[in-house]
Enzyme design. Structure first.
Site, mmCIF file in Angstrom:
data_model
loop_
_atom_site.group_PDB
_atom_site.id
_atom_site.type_symbol
_atom_site.label_atom_id
_atom_site.label_comp_id
_atom_site.label_asym_id
_atom_site.label_seq_id
_atom_site.Cartn_x
_atom_site.Cartn_y
_atom_site.Cartn_z
ATOM 1 N N GLY A 127 1.023 -1.160 0.089
ATOM 2 C CA GLY A 127 0.271 -0.017 -0.384
ATOM 3 C C GLY A 127 0.842 1.695 -0.219
ATOM 4 O O GLY A 127 1.586 1.675 -0.761
ATOM 5 N N ILE A 128 0.332 2.482 0.296
ATOM 6 C CA ILE A 128 0.691 3.916 0.922
ATOM 7 C C ILE A 128 2.363 3.418 1.126
ATOM 8 O O ILE A 128 3.253 3.986 0.453
ATOM 9 C CB ILE A 128 0.068 4.308 2.056
ATOM 10 C CG1 ILE A 128 -1.319 5.115 1.450
ATOM 11 C CG2 ILE A 128 0.639 5.314 2.424
ATOM 12 C CD1 ILE A 128 -2.255 5.237 2.482
ATOM 13 N N GLY A 129 2.391 2.161 2.331
ATOM 14 C CA GLY A 129 4.127 2.289 2.787
ATOM 15 C C GLY A 129 5.100 1.575 2.261
ATOM 16 O O GLY A 129 6.610 2.171 2.174
ATOM 17 N N TYR B 210 -10.762 2.372 15.639
ATOM 18 C CA TYR B 210 -9.624 2.418 14.904
ATOM 19 C C TYR B 210 -9.838 4.807 14.801
ATOM 20 O O TYR B 210 -8.788 5.297 14.605
ATOM 21 C CB TYR B 210 -10.279 2.668 13.211
ATOM 22 C CG TYR B 210 -9.570 3.263 12.175
ATOM 23 C CD1 TYR B 210 -7.872 2.367 11.435
ATOM 24 C CD2 TYR B 210 -10.389 4.221 11.685
ATOM 25 C CE1 TYR B 210 -7.298 3.855 11.026
ATOM 26 C CE2 TYR B 210 -8.913 4.450 10.308
ATOM 27 C CZ TYR B 210 -8.033 4.349 10.102
ATOM 28 O OH TYR B 210 -7.348 4.819 9.134
#
Length: 400
Positions: free
Chosen positions: A134-136, A284
């Protein structure tokens, strides 16, 4: 008599709740449907849906459209119903196609922020948590492309090594390394930090990107509620352990990935571990609020040290963050055409890590590469300081 085409079952669909209404052109011959068991839906039908239906029928019959027009239009619409129904079916069939072809433009509109910095990073060292997907992964890839030595801090180290080799091949940068880091276990966090400090003399960029979302109630290895333990406390401890190295390497930066969901978050100090009451979605949100409060307090404490901190909302990104919720996975699949790609989602993290002159905005929250508004809770300095002290106490860190 009610025309067959306008029988209650058809009108019930139109009106959602089947609220009482008059559809006869003759006031003395009013007919009504059974009252819905939900008064709220009755009210919506009477105040919103029925006027809209009056507009529609009046327009079909060439009458002046008015929300005050009698709903007797419905009875006069009977000859036109086959055509109206056919048009309605065609619109329903065409809608998915229309959404599909418009999705790239909608996604572009929702992904306006782009990191335009041209800064190169030879000799710089970066750590990105959750960098195996993903983003990482996209964040680590861009940092490697600019010449940085990048550590992929991942729970699944085998997958991390595969991603490291992929990034090495794509960027030509061989200094991309995968290391084991389980944010749900403080022993793993301390082991990672010890290994990193023994291996590296500098740390210029720390991106706390990893996270969990909507997990069923569970606890970390140390007994912390999973969202608060991984998303906040894990990164709090990691940052603390690497802080001296960040100071020695100044100017350096810490980027904490938060979310727009923080607006729904609250810090319940009497229920921080969710033992008294628990909701996966709100848990969350609470942890994302904690990310922003941590960022602001960290920035305040590090003022003048050369280390700056920023929190970011990456946007709604098509990633596997929702893997713990079947409902969220369904909605992600349904609306994925409109979500940001992981590469687009990484832009604000990269902006905060790379943009020159951003030090004056130390402690701020960013979205789409611009300073973003945060909730009143996220601006509460008293809560931020208390959360810092409570976090230190839970993690066994000496308080200043």
């Amino acid at each position: 008599m009610i025309p067959k085409a306008l029988d209650p079952s058809w009108l019930r669909i139109c009106c959602v709740s089947g609220a009482r209404f008059n559809f006869s052109p003759h006031p003395g011959r009013a007919r009504s449907l059974p009252v819905s068991p939900c008064p709220a839906l009755d009210y919506i039908s009477q105040k919103a849906l029925l006027p809209a239906l009056s507009y529609f029928t009046g327009a079909c019959l060439g009458r002046e459209a008015s929300p005050r027009a009698p709903l007797g239009h419905l009875a006069q619409l009977e000859p036109h119903l086959p055509h109206c129904k056919m048009i309605g079916v065609l619109l329903l069939l065409f809608l998915p196609f229309l959404l599909y072809i418009s999705a790239p433009q909608i996604r572009k509109m929702l992904s306006s922020g782009v990191c335009t910095s041209t800064v190169q990073l030879p000799g710089k060292v970066a750590v990105v948590t959750g960098a195996n997907t993903g983003i990482g992964k996209e964040t680590a890839k861009e940092l490697a492309k600019r010449g940085a030595r990048v550590y992929l801090a991942c729970r699944d180290v085998q997958k991390g090594e595969l991603v490291a080799r992929e990034i090495q091949t794509m960027t030509g940068n061989q200094e991309v390394l995968a290391r084991k880091l389980d944010l749900a276990d403080t022993k793993s966090i301390r082991t990672f930090a010890e290994g990193f400090l023994a291996e590296e003399k500098h740390l210029h960029i720390l991106i706390n990107n990893a996270g969990v979302m909507m997990c069923p109630y569970s606890k970390t290895a140390d007994g912390f509620e999973m969202h608060m333990g991984v998303n906040h406390l894990g990164h709090f401890l990691l940052t603390h352990l690497l802080l001296e190295k960040l100071k020695e390497s100044a100017p350096s930066r810490v980027v904490n990935v938060s979310s727009l969901a923080h607006h729904l978050g609250r810090i319940h100090f009497h229920n921080l571990q969710g033992e008294k009451f628990y909701h996966a979605g709100l848990a969350y949100c609470h942890s994302k609020l904690a990310n922003i409060l941590f960022t602001k307090e960290l920035a305040r404490r590090l003022k003048g040290s050369g280390v700056t901190a920023y929190s970011v909302h990456p946007g709604t990104v098509n990633s596997d963050l929702v893997r713990h919720s079947s409902v969220m996975r369904f909605f992600w699949l349904l609306f994925s055409f409109f979500f940001k790609t992981p590469q687009q989602g990484a832009q604000t993290s990269l902006y905060c890590a790379l943009t020159e002159g951003l030090e004056i905005l130390n402690g701020n929250h960013f979205s789409d590469c611009h300073v973003a508004w945060v909730s009143a809770q996220a601006r509460n300095e008293t809560v931020a300081r208390r959360l810092w002290d409570v976090s230190c106490d839970l993690l066994g860190i000496p308080m200043d």
